[in-house]
Design a protein around this motif. Structure first.
Motif: not given
Lengths: 183, 499
Positions: B158-165
């Motif tokens: 599982v990955v969490d991405l935080t914008g901007p990304c």
């Protein structure tokens, strides 16, 4: 609120621990594998050793080499592991372990150079040999598993692997003698 | 098989017979030089592992029916549920689908590699098809402009991405971070999960939790749990340097040079944050900085990310085991300047974690106002020559003085003030109703150009003390929700202790 703990107030030697451990870790990992050949068991023990190293770091005497100290802790962890497994897999007695420890302690920077040379030597391997190495180390397959995969008998796999490793040893030695380890 | 190297190789392959074990012992016993030769062979063998544990081979290996490790579907599902609480049922059904096999390469190319399992105010780049929660994701680039998304790979990682990304999902257990912040949780079944960062660094997870930050100048890997392998890649894409990082370590790649250091792992207080978000705050600043970025992010729908004036102090010992913000009496957080439609009147709830030090004095804690004192409100501390107390000031209308509640010093308290439509203000401390005050029925809020000031404002004394998780709601939360928030925080704290 000047009495609150701040990031910058933490003891400096904690900062150096991560650096020391990162430098020592390849030696400690190899030391553990010298006594516990199974890669996964060795990785578990490495992790356990790291925990103890971090816990005990306050007691580390900075006049001593860190690698030697960490290997000492790893040795204890290996012994505990073996006691827990009814001495399963015990190949070396304590005198022989002493000798192995001394050999590790005397390696100094040789291990770093060797690892750099190995990375370069891997690129020189023919595809088939590189495939064998990847099956063995990348996928952590057993000799029998590799044999099934490439349709070879286990003995033939062992011989083939041995030849590839010998080729790598020769290559490493050549590169180290020439002093051109990195690719 | 009597040659020393053959013995050593057999030993390391786990293929040594008893007779050969004795030969190996004799060999090591014979001389220090031979012991050293043994050690060199072991070192090379270990280095071969370090250089070759790469995910692309793991991937192709897993696609081979004959040699695929037989995973327990139940185990994978349980792991998946633990890792991603959202969309549990959808994730379970999805995870139970058979994985693509090598026998059908066309299908592998066409299939999905991941699933969108969570999304908080995610804004994707123009031209990118909207990704629905629960939707399956094909290989390709996710360009997140702001907000957060969570992606679960088919492997269970599982990955969490935080914008901007910008993140490229390349395979079912592999991706490439082009820029931005990524946090990965990798269950044992997904061991070998690999993230490339640009074309310079490869991180291979060995069953753990790690965080990656990449921008034009620098790449940073921080390990929260377990181990990761970090490989620096050469111009030809092959590893030229390999290190294993343990928990609480970090590595930075800067100008092709890897440096290492210590890292204090943070564990987000997810239960508390989930409880807050469940009640739909209009504004919510976690104030629990991770890499110095998350602290000022507003997780509410207005996205009023704050800015710190003065020297912000991030402290390690927040209320839930993570970090918090220290105000030293000269700094403040400002948010939403010239933003309209802030919460300036009833009903509302303001909630935060607060710790007063010995030096704390009367001051504003949080204020929402267009600038004057006839409109808006302020939560602050009063009581110059006596124990500090809380006051809630509805500008131009009424000041609620919670004089029955003395505030403790040097401990984290969960406090909340809820003002309802009838003009009743209730103070909750640690989830319990401590005092209720009645004022005149408040006026309705009006459109405005207000600002939010946290920790003081230009005309008033600045706050000295610590704050975390400041949330403002446009409704008056009831006692059961207050209690639920505090109970959730206890679970987070227990997690931290176990961690």
């Amino acid at each position: 609120m000047s009495d609150l703990p701040r990031e910058s107030d933490r003891p400096l030697n904690r900062k150096s621990l991560a650096v020391l451990w990162t430098q020592a870790q390849p030696s400690v990992a190899a030391f553990i594998r010298s006594l516990v050949p199974d890669y996964h068991q060795a990785q578990d023990l490495l992790q356990q050793t790291a925990v103890v190293v971090f816990e005990k770091f306050e007691t580390f005497d900075h006049a001593r080499p860190f690698v030697a100290w960490a290997i000492g802790i790893a040795r204890i962890e290996v012994m505990r592991h073996r006691q827990g497994r009814a001495r399963a897999g015990l190949v070396f007695n304590s005198d022989q372990v002493d000798r192995i420890v001394r050999a590790f302690e005397s390696m100094d920077t040789e291990l770093d150079d060797m690892r750099d040379a190995l990375a370069a030597c891997m690129n020189e391997l023919p595809d088939r040999n590189r495939q064998l190495i990847r099956l063995r180390y990348g996928h952590q397959m057993s000799v029998a598993g590799i044999g099934e995969h490439v349709q070879m008998k286990p003995n033939a796999v062992m011989v083939a692997l041995h030849r590839v490793r010998n080729a790598l040893r020769v290559c490493i030695q050549r590169r180290l003698q020439r002093g051109d380890a990195p690719a | 098989m009597n040659q020393p190297n053959q013995l050593i190789d057999a030993y390391l392959d786990g293929e040594l017979t008893d007779q050969q074990a004795q030969q190996l012992r004799d060999y090591v016993d014979q001389s220090p030089e031979q012991a050293m030769a043994f050690v060199r062979a072991v070192c090379m063998d270990q280095a071969l592992y370090d250089l070759n544990v790469v995910a692309d081979e793991v991937e192709s290996f897993e696609n081979d029916d004959k040699y695929t490790e037989k995973r327990s579907i139940v185990g994978r599902v349980v792991t998946a549920l633990a890792m991603a609480a959202v969309l549990a049922l959808a994730a379970m059904i999805w995870l139970m689908q058979p994985e693509p096999r090598a026998a059908a390469p066309e299908a592998v190319v066409a299939t999905t590699v991941a699933m969108l399992t969570d999304s908080t105010r995610a804004v994707f780049a123009d031209g990118q098809a909207p990704v629905m929660l629960g939707g399956e994701l094909p290989p390709g680039v996710l360009q997140l402009e702001s907000g957060m998304v969570q992606v679960m790979f088919k492997s269970g990682a599982v990955v969490d991405l935080t914008g901007p990304c910008t993140f490229d999902m390349t395979e079912s257990n592999r991706g490439r971070l082009i820029n931005g912040v990524l946090e990965a949780y990798v269950p044992p079944a997904a061991r070998g999960f690999t993230i490339d960062v640009g074309h310079t660094l490869r991180v291979i997870d060995l069953g753990t939790r790690f965080r990656l930050t990449a921008d034009n100048q620098q790449v940073q890997v921080q390990v929260d749990e377990g181990h990761v392998q970090v490989l620096r890649l050469g111009p030809d894409g092959r590893p030229v340097e390999s290190h294993t990082l343990a928990a609480a370590s970090m590595a930075s790649l800067d100008d092709d040079k890897l440096t290492f250091g210590e890292y204090v792992p943070t564990q987000r207080p997810r239960r508390y944050m989930d409880a807050v978000l469940q009640d739909q705050p209009a504004m919510y600043w976690p104030l629990n900085a991770e890499s110095g970025q998350m602290a000022w992010v507003d997780m509410g729908p207005r996205m009023l990310d704050a800015a710190m004036n003065g020297g912000a102090g991030i402290i390690a010992d927040g209320p839930l085991g993570e970090s918090a913000v220290h105000f030293d009496g000269s700094n403040e957080l400002a948010a939403g300047s010239r933003q309209r439609d802030l919460i300036t009147g009833a009903p509302l709830t303001v909630e935060t974690w607060l710790r007063l030090g010995e030096q704390t004095r009367p001051a504003s804690i949080v204020l929402v106002s267009p600038g004057g004192r006839d409109f808006g409100w302020e939560l602050g501390l009063i009581g110059r020559d006596e124990p500090l107390r809380l006051a809630f000031d509805l500008f131009g209308q009424h000041r609620y003085r919670f004089d029955q509640v003395k505030l403790d010093h040097d401990r984290w308290m969960h406090i909340a003030v809820a003002l309802d439509d009838a003009g009743v203000a209730r103070l909750y401390v640690d989830g319990k109703l401590r005092q209720s005050l009645t004022g005149p029925p408040p006026r309705q809020g009006e459109p405005n150009n207000a600002v939010v000031k946290i920790g003081g404002w230009a005309a008033g004394p600045f706050f000295r003390g610590d704050l975390a998780h400041l949330a403002i709601y446009d409704h008056a939360l009831k006692v059961d929700r207050m209690r639920h928030h505090v109970d959730s925080s206890k679970s987070d704290t227990a997690d931290q202790e176990n961690h």
